[in-house]
Design an enzyme around this catalytic site. Structure first.
Site, short mmCIF file in Angstrom:
data_model
loop_
_atom_site.label_atom_id
_atom_site.label_comp_id
_atom_site.label_asym_id
_atom_site.label_seq_id
_atom_site.Cartn_x
_atom_site.Cartn_y
_atom_site.Cartn_z
N GLN A 102 -50.59 -24.54 -24.08
CA GLN A 102 -51.41 -24.13 -22.93
C GLN A 102 -52.51 -23.16 -23.35
O GLN A 102 -53.60 -23.17 -22.80
CB GLN A 102 -50.53 -23.49 -21.86
CG GLN A 102 -49.48 -24.43 -21.29
CD GLN A 102 -50.08 -25.77 -20.87
OE1 GLN A 102 -50.86 -25.84 -19.94
NE2 GLN A 102 -49.71 -26.83 -21.58
N HIS A 125 -55.99 -24.52 -24.09
CA HIS A 125 -56.81 -25.05 -23.01
C HIS A 125 -58.03 -24.19 -22.74
O HIS A 125 -59.15 -24.67 -22.60
CB HIS A 125 -56.00 -25.12 -21.71
CG HIS A 125 -55.31 -26.42 -21.49
ND1 HIS A 125 -55.98 -27.61 -21.37
CD2 HIS A 125 -54.00 -26.73 -21.34
CE1 HIS A 125 -55.11 -28.59 -21.17
NE2 HIS A 125 -53.91 -28.09 -21.15
N GLU A 128 -47.52 -22.53 -13.04
CA GLU A 128 -47.94 -23.93 -12.92
C GLU A 128 -46.92 -24.84 -13.63
O GLU A 128 -46.44 -25.82 -13.07
CB GLU A 128 -49.32 -24.09 -13.56
CG GLU A 128 -49.84 -25.51 -13.58
CD GLU A 128 -51.11 -25.65 -14.41
OE1 GLU A 128 -51.79 -26.69 -14.27
OE2 GLU A 128 -51.42 -24.74 -15.21
N HIS A 129 -46.62 -24.53 -14.88
CA HIS A 129 -45.62 -25.26 -15.66
C HIS A 129 -44.47 -24.30 -15.99
O HIS A 129 -44.72 -23.20 -16.48
CB HIS A 129 -46.19 -25.78 -16.99
CG HIS A 129 -47.44 -26.60 -16.85
ND1 HIS A 129 -48.70 -26.06 -17.04
CD2 HIS A 129 -47.61 -27.90 -16.53
CE1 HIS A 129 -49.60 -27.02 -16.87
NE2 HIS A 129 -48.97 -28.14 -16.56
N ASP A 180 -47.78 -33.80 -18.98
CA ASP A 180 -49.24 -33.91 -18.95
C ASP A 180 -49.71 -35.35 -19.04
O ASP A 180 -50.70 -35.73 -18.42
CB ASP A 180 -49.85 -33.13 -20.12
CG ASP A 180 -50.19 -31.70 -19.75
OD1 ASP A 180 -50.07 -31.35 -18.57
OD2 ASP A 180 -50.58 -30.94 -20.66
N GLU A 188 -50.22 -20.34 31.02
CA GLU A 188 -51.32 -20.05 30.09
C GLU A 188 -52.67 -19.95 30.81
O GLU A 188 -53.71 -19.80 30.16
CB GLU A 188 -51.38 -21.13 29.01
CG GLU A 188 -50.14 -21.13 28.12
CD GLU A 188 -50.29 -22.00 26.88
OE1 GLU A 188 -51.21 -22.85 26.84
OE2 GLU A 188 -49.50 -21.82 25.95
N HIS A 245 -55.22 -28.30 33.25
CA HIS A 245 -54.09 -28.93 32.57
C HIS A 245 -52.99 -29.27 33.58
O HIS A 245 -52.42 -30.38 33.57
CB HIS A 245 -53.51 -28.00 31.50
CG HIS A 245 -54.28 -28.00 30.21
ND1 HIS A 245 -55.57 -27.57 30.14
CD2 HIS A 245 -53.91 -28.37 28.95
CE1 HIS A 245 -55.99 -27.67 28.87
NE2 HIS A 245 -54.99 -28.14 28.14
#
Length: 424
Positions: free
Chosen positions: A251, A254, A319-320, A353, A407, A412
């Site tokens: 990693q 990267h 992430e991993h 990957d 409400e 309505h």
């Protein structure tokens, strides 16, 4: 590579890259130009930023076919096998519409519909990422998306890497465009004379791509704003130091801001891994990048107990996540936050990957606390279905009207009560 205790984990959190004021303004200007001038703006920016003067920026069918047929047979076979694994995994994620009919005639349900069009951004220029093609296109296809469009930046000669085009051809993607950066994102979001707009944009890119995705969100959907890659490893005495070091460096190479963290209760293993990391680092082709990553965002955290180690892993929300322990499945049960989890000594992160099947588009920078990998669900919409019978409405009309008045919404309430005329 720093040694630290759990109390120092927060220092490893990287700030989300919001870009500079100048970068944000540049992206906004690019998007506006593409909205106004379409193809011409995209081609102008492609020449300016990529150095490629391209008259026709759509990849031809001949280029796609040539890329696939000219690819080395061994590589092509690997690409085909990886695609089959990824498709098999994602087809298991498919969901279907459902309906629930009640005795009083009410029918409630959920209608699942794929989006009409998806835009896939594949990073390029000096690198080739056919895995990004597979990981972004296949879940869209498994969801049933009819139109998938791919954009990727060309080199200075206006060419796209063979592996990227071969992957597109393998998956039957014939709408491929030679464009990158914010201009490509704008084209996907708003369309041009050549490219019809899409409904969702997925795929990683540089800061300009990330900022552009942030800008167009709302007009289209996006997958996520991805940060630099990261890995955390939970390991004990059963792990081999050289293997862990290699996985951490996988990693680190990267990006200079990538994060590589080992969490363990074994101080001997910690020292051995640190030694192995620095020994292996020296021979990496991307030495400078990996070195900066390890020095600034690499760490080994030694914990007193397994419980503390697991708490640390959950705090990191990587992430991993690799779990290389005596009983990785048991330890996995206590993990709450991770994008993808790799169990045991033979499940090195690159397995995921490229080849295993699960998606490698994953939440980064702690966002695994609340988000998930890219899945088939990212390419479908879910509509609620409501069909009340006369009997059901008659039974509940007064309560619904009262709720509306609670409400302060009189119209309505009257919309319900006007139907009372039907059963007088």
């Amino acid at each position: 590579m720093r040694m630290m205790r759990r109390s120092d984990v927060s220092s490893l959190r990287r700030s989300v890259d919001q870009g500079t004021k100048e970068q944000r303004q540049a992206v906004q200007d690019i998007i506006q130009q593409v909205k106004q001038n379409g193809d011409q703006a995209v081609q102008t920016y492609t020449k300016q930023f990529d150095g490629a003067d391209i008259e026709n920026w759509r990849v031809t069918k001949a280029e796609l076919t040539e890329a696939y047929t000219s690819m080395d047979q061994d590589y092509r076979t690997i690409l085909e096998e990886a695609a089959a694994n990824i498709r098999n995994f994602h087809e298991k994620q498919q969901t279907v519409s459902w309906f629930d009919a009640k005795d009083d005639g009410t029918i409630l349900g959920q209608k699942v519909t794929p989006i009409d069009a998806a835009g896939i951004y594949v990073p390029g220029g000096t690198a080739a990422y056919p895995s990004s093609v597979l990981m972004n296109v296949i879940p869209a296809q498994a969801a049933g998306v009819e139109r998938v469009v791919m954009v990727t930046p060309p080199d200075k000669e206006g060419n796209i890497p063979t592996g990227v085009l071969a992957a597109a051809q393998l998956l039957g993607i014939d709408q491929v465009y030679k464009a990158g950066g914010a201009q490509a994102i704008a084209a996907l979001a708003y369309g041009t004379e050549t490219l019809d707009p899409v409904d969702k944009i997925t795929g990683p890119g540089n800061v300009y791509v990330a900022l552009a995705k942030r800008e167009v969100f709302g007009n289209v959907d996006i997958d996520m704003i991805a940060g630099p890659s990261e890995i955390a490893i939970l390991a004990d005495h059963t792990a081999k130091a050289d293997e862990l070091a290699a996985d951490l460096l996988s990693q680190a190479e990267h990006d200079a801001r990538s994060s590589s963290i080992l969490v363990t209760t074994d101080e001997t293993l910690a020292e051995d891994v640190r030694t192995a990391v620095h020994a292996q680092l020296r021979s990496l082709p991307r030495y400078q990048i990996a070195k900066a990553s390890i020095e600034d965002y690499g760490a080994i955290i030694v914990c007193d107990t397994k419980a503390e180690a697991l708490d640390t892993i959950n705090e990191i929300a990587a992430e991993h996540l690799e779990i290389v322990t005596a009983d990785p499945f048991q330890d996995m049960a206590k993990v709450k936050h991770a994008g993808a989890i790799f169990l045991g000594p033979y499940s090195s992160e690159p397995v995921g990957d490229y080849y295993a099947g699960p998606n490698h588009v994953l939440p980064t920078n702690g966002t695994a606390r609340f988000s998930s990998p890219l899945t088939v669900d990212d390419f479908v919409k879910k509509s609620s279905v409501i069909s009340y019978s006369e009997q059901a409405l008659q039974q509940h009309a007064e309560k619904i009207a009262q709720f509306a008045r609670l409400e302060g919404l009189e119209a309505h309430a009257r919309a319900i009560e006007t139907r009372k005329e039907r059963w007088k």
